[in-house]
Design a protein around this motif. Structure first.
Motif, PDB file in Angstrom:
ATOM      1  N   LEU A   1      38.562  25.034  -3.350  1.00 21.14           N
ATOM      2  CA  LEU A   1      38.139  23.777  -3.256  1.00 21.14           C
ATOM      3  C   LEU A   1      37.730  23.131  -1.920  1.00 21.14           C
ATOM      4  CD1 LEU A   1      41.368  22.127  -4.978  1.00 21.14           C
ATOM      5  CD2 LEU A   1      38.817  21.945  -5.998  1.00 21.14           C
ATOM      6  N   THR A   2      38.128  23.854  -0.776  1.00 20.89           N
ATOM      7  CA  THR A   2      37.659  23.317   0.370  1.00 20.89           C
ATOM      8  C   THR A   2      36.515  24.099   0.728  1.00 20.89           C
ATOM      9  OG1 THR A   2      39.761  23.111   1.304  1.00 20.89           O
ATOM     10  CG2 THR A   2      37.890  23.409   2.774  1.00 20.89           C
TER      11      THR A   2
ATOM     12  N   GLU B   1      30.944  29.348 -10.783  1.00 22.43           N
ATOM     13  CA  GLU B   1      32.156  29.578 -11.087  1.00 22.43           C
ATOM     14  C   GLU B   1      32.536  31.237 -11.346  1.00 22.43           C
ATOM     15  OE1 GLU B   1      35.025  27.295 -12.117  1.00 22.43           O
ATOM     16  OE2 GLU B   1      33.610  26.298 -10.704  1.00 22.43           O
TER      17      GLU B   1
ATOM     18  N   LYS C   1      34.182  24.423  -1.644  1.00 15.97           N
ATOM     19  CA  LYS C   1      33.082  23.695  -2.768  1.00 15.97           C
ATOM     20  C   LYS C   1      32.915  22.372  -2.095  1.00 15.97           C
ATOM     21  CE  LYS C   1      32.531  22.524  -7.596  1.00 15.97           C
ATOM     22  NZ  LYS C   1      32.928  22.804  -8.830  1.00 15.97           N
ATOM     23  N   LYS C   2      33.841  21.827  -1.437  1.00 25.93           N
ATOM     24  CA  LYS C   2      33.691  20.526  -0.707  1.00 25.93           C
ATOM     25  C   LYS C   2      32.615  20.896   0.433  1.00 25.93           C
ATOM     26  CE  LYS C   2      37.983  18.201  -1.568  1.00 25.93           C
ATOM     27  NZ  LYS C   2      39.109  17.783  -1.114  1.00 25.93           N
TER      28      LYS C   2
ATOM     29  N   HIS D   1      33.776  32.234  -3.587  1.00 29.82           N
ATOM     30  CA  HIS D   1      34.204  31.323  -4.082  1.00 29.82           C
ATOM     31  C   HIS D   1      34.375  31.788  -5.835  1.00 29.82           C
ATOM     32  CE1 HIS D   1      33.739  27.750  -7.127  1.00 29.82           C
ATOM     33  NE2 HIS D   1      34.396  26.755  -6.250  1.00 29.82           N
TER      34      HIS D   1
ATOM     35  N   PRO E   1      44.363  15.235  -2.809  1.00 22.54           N
ATOM     36  CA  PRO E   1      42.966  15.243  -3.517  1.00 22.54           C
ATOM     37  C   PRO E   1      42.141  14.640  -2.469  1.00 22.54           C
ATOM     38  CG  PRO E   1      44.646  14.044  -5.006  1.00 22.54           C
ATOM     39  CD  PRO E   1      45.324  14.354  -3.843  1.00 22.54           C
TER      40      PRO E   1
ATOM     41  N   LYS F   1      37.756  31.978  -8.272  1.00 19.13           N
ATOM     42  CA  LYS F   1      37.815  31.400  -9.377  1.00 19.13           C
ATOM     43  C   LYS F   1      38.238  32.454 -10.564  1.00 19.13           C
ATOM     44  CE  LYS F   1      36.752  27.579 -10.160  1.00 19.13           C
ATOM     45  NZ  LYS F   1      37.895  26.316 -10.094  1.00 19.13           N
TER      46      LYS F   1
ATOM     47  N   LYS G   1      43.522  28.678  -4.645  1.00 20.19           N
ATOM     48  CA  LYS G   1      43.050  27.333  -5.221  1.00 20.19           C
ATOM     49  C   LYS G   1      42.271  26.486  -4.487  1.00 20.19           C
ATOM     50  CE  LYS G   1      43.620  23.568  -8.485  1.00 20.19           C
ATOM     51  NZ  LYS G   1      44.563  22.657  -8.875  1.00 20.19           N
ATOM     52  N   HIS G   2      43.052  26.168  -3.378  1.00 20.18           N
ATOM     53  CA  HIS G   2      42.687  25.105  -2.270  1.00 20.18           C
ATOM     54  C   HIS G   2      41.962  25.713  -1.353  1.00 20.18           C
ATOM     55  CE1 HIS G   2      44.832  21.873  -3.718  1.00 20.18           C
ATOM     56  NE2 HIS G   2      46.039  22.707  -4.226  1.00 20.18           N
TER      57      HIS G   2
END
Length: 588
Positions: free
Chosen positions: A571-572, A586, A574-575, A477, A101, A481, A567-568
């Motif tokens: 997430l990266t 989304e 998005k970060k 992204h 996380p 999703k 997925k990761h």
């Protein structure tokens, strides 16, 4: 890659009887034209090994392959040892680092940084130049926070001076009581309108005086409007009740307008300073400088500092009548900010036309013996041009930030609808998406370029679903999703012993680099590092998506791994884009 540095140090010791620290072993990413993930350049070490570069590299490569389970293979190109890391290593990085996380956040370092940005004048609305300033300041703040710093976002509002009085006087003379409510204009636009009106009438007066025989310079100084504006400023400084009431009223209009624009841009502040409260600061510092012999007084009573020995010039720090100049109040405000927050670094996000000013400011503070002066940094950025040319605010041809934001949303709507991407969206979802795409395009275009560079902003070019743009990254992204939604994916611990394909390793390698990119971006105060990383990650994922089957692959463990990798990646993305203030849809 500490383990590899340690292993190479061990190889140098055992093979050649020379001891080196791990820090002396520098590793690079292998160039794309060669096989391998990490490259060790042996040339600096051959004088110790007494072997040719090829022999040295080969010996170290063989040692690593025999003693290091993470090293799968190697190849030697002259003095370059290209190391191929094993699938076991990359899967370990994935499970032990990337999926955690806290991946992409560096540990808190107990250092405090203030980032001052925006710094608008209250005589006109924010324009395209302010947009770059605000986006840079916000992004640098968020990047520093992710890199472990405590960050104070500050705004110094320029709410006094002759330029403010020009808007006030024009409204007083020509406004007929017009208000934001009666006009339907945002408060900052209304006040900006009267700044333009002042300039129009002022020019007319200058022409009349010139026709009567005055020179250009005489006419500018003797025009009735400018004399009245100067008189109003004197009344403001003496606290005249009527002038102060008008000033407070018009400033409130502007602040309400600014807040709308700030919310639309997604930027915020922890602390706001006002020049009306700080312009008298600095006089104590002038007295301190005179006492220390850093400043000197001329015969007319004005106070100066001589910086010619430092390659600069003499600088006025206080007028003969005892009043402050800009550098005076900046000295005082710098002291005020430090006294209040005790930060290790103070960053000023200001255009490159002020480069000289900040050299002088920082040097004066150092000469005054302020220990915190070493932590001051000018984040200098270049001008933003449009295809139509340079903006001129006094002539009313400035591109207002609000108009630009609206244009970006409209362009996003037209381009997205033309591609048929939102045919099954509800109306509210469409509008939200157009806002995300439009603002994402604007922010990314302005932040993907190094701050110091001047840039040409073309709204149409920025909204493109292919190439190095915000919408391309947002679309990647949304694509991920969509894949995860179709798979109804829920994450679990990975038990995977398959061989990795080249694109999977490429994606894992790039994901693993994110913390280092963040560290460099924070150190250099450069959001472009993060922006271009997000683009590279999007390109690499799309290559993976086109090359490898995800939803239709028959082997369950392979499918699970690829979904988790997807997925990761999302997430990266998005970060990283979140640090730039860019939202990720989304679906698109």
């Amino acid at each position: 890659m500490n383990f590899l540095q340690q292993a190479i140090s061990k190889a140098l010791l055992q093979l050649f009887d020379y001891e080196f620290t791990d820090n002396q072993v520098v590793l690079e990413q292998t160039k794309k034209e060669f096989e391998g993930h990490v490259t060790f350049v042996v040339f600096p070490f051959v004088r110790f090994t007494k072997k040719s570069p090829e022999q040295t590299a080969t010996s170290i490569g063989e040692f690593l392959k025999e003693t290091c389970e993470e090293v799968n293979d190697f190849n030697v190109i002259k003095g370059f040892l290209n190391i191929v890391l094993s699938d076991v290593y990359w899967l370990g990085v994935f499970e032990n680092e990337i999926v955690k996380p806290n991946f992409g956040y560096l540990p808190a370092n107990r250092e405090k940084v203030m980032v001052e940005y925006s710094s608008p004048n209250t005589n006109k609305p924010l324009h395209l130049g302010h947009v770059r300033n605000n986006l840079l300041g916000y992004a640098v703040s968020e990047i520093l926070k992710a890199a472990g710093f405590e960050v104070i976002k500050a705004n110094l509002v320029n709410d006094r001076g002759i330029h403010i009085c020009k808007s006030m006087l024009a409204w007083q003379k020509f406004g007929n009581g017009e208000t934001p409510g009666s006009s339907g204009l945002k408060g900052d636009h209304l006040v900006g309108k009267y700044y333009v009106i002042f300039d129009q009438h002022y020019k007319q007066e200058i022409e009349v005086l010139k026709a009567a025989g005055k020179t250009e310079e005489e006419a500018k100084k003797q025009a009735p409007l400018i004399l009245q504006a100067q008189e109003m400023l004197q009344k403001w400084e003496s606290g005249n009740e009527q002038v102060m009431a008008l000033w407070k009223n018009m400033n409130q209009w502007v602040y309400a307008g600014f807040d709308v624009t700030y919310r639309a841009l997604g930027v915020n502040f922890d602390k706001t300073y006002y020049e009306s409260n700080t312009y008298l600061l600095g006089k104590d510092i002038v007295a301190e400088g005179l006492e220390k012999g850093v400043f000197f007084k001329k015969d007319d009573g004005s106070v100066w500092i001589d910086l010619t020995a430092d390659g600069l010039d003499e600088k006025l720090v206080q007028r003969a009548d005892g009043t402050s100049v800009y550098i005076t109040q900046d000295l005082g405000t710098a002291q005020l900010k430090y006294d209040e927050f005790k930060m290790q670094e103070s960053i000023y996000v200001v255009g490159n036309e002020q480069d000289y000013h900040f050299k002088v400011l920082f040097l004066i503070l150092e000469k005054l013996g302020k220990p915190w002066a070493k932590g001051m940094y000018h984040l200098s950025y270049g001008m933003v041009d449009l295809p139509t040319g340079k903006m001129k605010s006094r002539e009313g041809t400035v591109v207002d930030a609000d108009d630009l934001i609206q244009e970006m949303k409209q362009t996003a709507k037209e381009k997205t609808e033309a591609l048929g991407k939102v045919d099954n969206f509800e109306e509210a979802e469409k509008e939200r998406l157009f806002e995300m795409i439009g603002l994402g395009a604007l922010k990314y275009f302005l932040l993907k370029v190094e701050p110091k560079k001047r840039l040409l902003f073309n709204p149409l070019e920025s909204i493109d679903f292919q190439g190095n743009t915000g919408p391309f990254i947002q679309y990647t992204h949304a694509r991920i999703k969509s894949v995860l939604a179709k798979a109804d994916y829920s994450e679990s611990t990975l038990d995977y012993d398959q061989n990795l394909n080249g694109t999977e390793v490429e994606l894992l390698q790039l994901l693993s680099k994110y913390p280092e990119v963040l560290k460099i971006s924070a150190k250099d105060h450069n959001p472009a590092d993060i922006a271009n990383y997000a683009y590279d990650l999007s390109k690499t994922y799309n290559k993976f998506y086109q090359t490898e089957s995800i939803l239709k692959v028959e082997d369950r463990s392979v499918k699970t791994f690829r979904l988790k990798l997807s997925k990761h990646t999302a997430l990266t993305l998005k970060k990283s884009m979140g640090l730039l203030g860019i939202e990720m849809p989304e679906r698109m």
